[in-house]
Enzyme design. Structure first.
Site, PDB file in Angstrom:
ATOM      1  N   LYS A  78      43.866  61.063  89.268  1.00 33.41           N
ATOM      2  CA  LYS A  78      44.640  59.841  89.061  1.00 33.41           C
ATOM      3  C   LYS A  78      45.728  60.064  88.014  1.00 33.41           C
ATOM      4  O   LYS A  78      45.471  60.614  86.935  1.00 33.41           O
ATOM      5  CB  LYS A  78      43.700  58.723  88.620  1.00 33.41           C
ATOM      6  N   SER A 154      42.875  49.844  88.967  1.00 27.72           N
ATOM      7  CA  SER A 154      44.065  50.666  88.968  1.00 27.72           C
ATOM      8  C   SER A 154      43.922  52.003  89.688  1.00 27.72           C
ATOM      9  O   SER A 154      44.915  52.739  89.803  1.00 27.72           O
ATOM     10  CB  SER A 154      44.504  50.920  87.523  1.00 27.72           C
ATOM     11  N   SER A 178      38.608  49.397  87.100  1.00 25.73           N
ATOM     12  CA  SER A 178      39.598  50.179  87.847  1.00 25.73           C
ATOM     13  C   SER A 178      39.030  51.219  88.799  1.00 25.73           C
ATOM     14  O   SER A 178      39.767  51.770  89.611  1.00 25.73           O
ATOM     15  CB  SER A 178      40.566  50.862  86.876  1.00 25.73           C
TER      16      SER A 178
END
Length: 483
Positions: A78, A154, A178
């Site tokens: 990520k 996220s 997230s």
């Protein structure tokens, strides 16, 4: 000779690595097959921040590429405070410009040591402070179940790629939901470990006062457990340390958990829970009961508006500190037009808090952790919806009007996800399990939180639920499979 595309269709990462270690598949063959799958879906999903094909191929051709628990398995990291050496590090923001990392996060190093091939970085919203993965810099990441819906945030890029069967797992991190929110949106498994179990350094000491942690989104429960075995444990100088399980985490999956006492929480905060989410969590509760567990309705000892005010004090101060660091590196302040509307609202109302206010907010969330630990003396787990309603449409959480107040921002985001952030504040492990799909065919996860340091009970229950109601065969319309 194994058909690699068929293997990728049916195997999780643990299974793929076994084929690589056994010599049936070469790492570079597996890498090329994943690249083909990624390119098949990426124009639609927009889940990749940067492709790292050449460096991954160099690693795949090294002599030791067939060793490790995840030997030869491609994955993505990520693009949010988890630097990959040589890769762009945008943190989802225009403010990072063309910055590239000259070092790596410890969790990336450990994934490499386990045999993973880093094929790219996945999308994230600016600074991770959104429950949807949409940004000016990287655009909107779309849900493989319905491209008009958000993949969550996220870690939305990671969840979309795993759900679309590009890779069997992808790295993410979680400061308020997230990992679990996008896992729920995309119908995959998202697990947040206890505070301090996973390394956060060397870039981050305590993300959002210790509320943030690394881990992964996976197709299978056993991959999540095996990834904990590969990456758990404090790194050098870590400010927190969670207890490691005495045995490998994968051993927690070997037998069903003892009958558990589970608190069922259907609502938290002032916003209510939709009929679809109530149906999803009640079905999860019924399934748990059928497996011999005891379900008891309960209410959590927390006032959500006060809690979220303290959380955003921490987020606002942390964001301001980060922007001041960027300003020193750039030699000039970061222009406000380089920041998302959401970030500007947070900074306007919370960026100037005093040191005393920040310290008080940290003490408040630590006190909440003690309250929830006391609550957990009566329960093994807490069950709630992951989200209060179905995955939202693209654009609904992508704020465009900076005249909105912080209170309006909080209502917009946390009426959608009122459950998950509590367990970042308390440091408890938590997971979203894909057990239900709505009438519109959208995934809706069931959220479970356990006692601090007790990942094993959560994983044991997750494996039991996975066996009772398998989700791997449910493939979204946008997928990379060769079927």
């Amino acid at each position: 000779m194994q058909d690699i595309q068929q293997l990728l269709d049916k195997e999780d990462a643990t299974g793929l690595a076994a084929h690589v270690r056994g010599g049936e598949v070469q790492p570079v063959e597996l890498l090329d097959a994943v690249i083909e799958r990624l390119e098949r879906v990426e124009p639609t999903l927009n889940a990749v921040a940067e492709r790292l094909y050449e460096s991954a191929r160099e690693t795949a051709l090294e002599p030791g590429a067939r060793a490790g628990a995840f030997a030869g398995v491609p994955t993505l990291i990520k693009d949010l405070f988890a630097p990959v050496r040589g890769a762009a590090m945008t943190n989802g923001s225009l403010a990072l410009g063309g910055a590239r990392a000259d070092f790596e996060a410890e969790v990336v190093t450990r994934l490499r040591r386990a045999g993973c091939l880093i094929v790219g970085t996945s999308t994230a919203p600016e600074f991770g402070s959104s429950y949807t993965t949409e940004s000016t810099r990287l655009g909107a990441t779309r849900n493989p179940w319905n491209r008009d819906r958000s993949a969550g945030g996220s870690s939305g890029g990671a969840a979309a790629l795993v759900a679309a069967r590009v890779v069997p797992f992808a790295h993410g991190n979680d400061g308020g939901g997230s990992l679990r929110v996008p896992a729920s949106c995309c119908g995959v498994f998202g697990f947040k470990p206890s505070r301090g179990l996973l390394p956060s350094g060397p870039m981050v000491g305590e993300g959002w006062a210790g509320m943030g942690t690394n881990h992964c989104i996976t197709l299978s429960v056993r991959d999540s457990a095996a990834l904990l075995d590969a990456t758990a444990g404090i790194d050098l100088g870590a400010p927190y340390a969670a207890p490691l399980h005495a045995r490998p985490y994968v051993t927690a999956l070997e037998q069903a958990p003892r009958p558990l006492r589970i608190a069922l929480v259907e609502e938290v905060g002032p916003w209510g829970t939709s009929a679809q989410s109530l149906e999803a969590v009640r079905q999860a509760a019924s399934l748990c009961q059928s497996l011999g567990h005891r379900i008891e309705p309960a209410r959590l000892p927390v006032v959500i508006p006060e809690f979220l005010d303290q959380v955003f004090t921490i987020i606002g101060a942390s964001t301001q500190n980060y922007l001041e660091l960027l300003a020193r590196m750039r030699g000039a302040p970061v222009p406000s037009e380089e920041l998302e509307v959401r970030t500007r609202i947070i900074l306007r109302e919370k960026g100037g808090v005093s040191g005393a206010q920040y310290a008080a907010a940290v003490e408040w969330i630590h006190a909440l952790g003690r309250q929830l630990a006391t609550f957990m003396q009566d329960y093994d787990l807490i069950l709630s919806p992951t989200l209060a309603r179905e995955p939202v449409e693209i654009g609904e959480l992508d704020l465009r009007d900076d005249r909105l107040s912080l209170a309006e921002l909080i209502e917009r985001f946390h009426s959608y996800s009122p459950f998950t952030a509590l367990f970042n504040a308390s440091g408890q492990p938590a997971m979203s399990v894909p057990l239900h799909w709505s009438a519109q065919g959208l995934p809706m996860g069931a959220h479970f939180a356990g006692r601090f340091g007790d990942e094993a009970t959560l994983l044991a229950l997750a494996a039991q639920l996975e066996q009772a109601r398998p989700w791997r065969a449910r493939v979204p319309p946008i997928n990379a499979c060769m079927r």
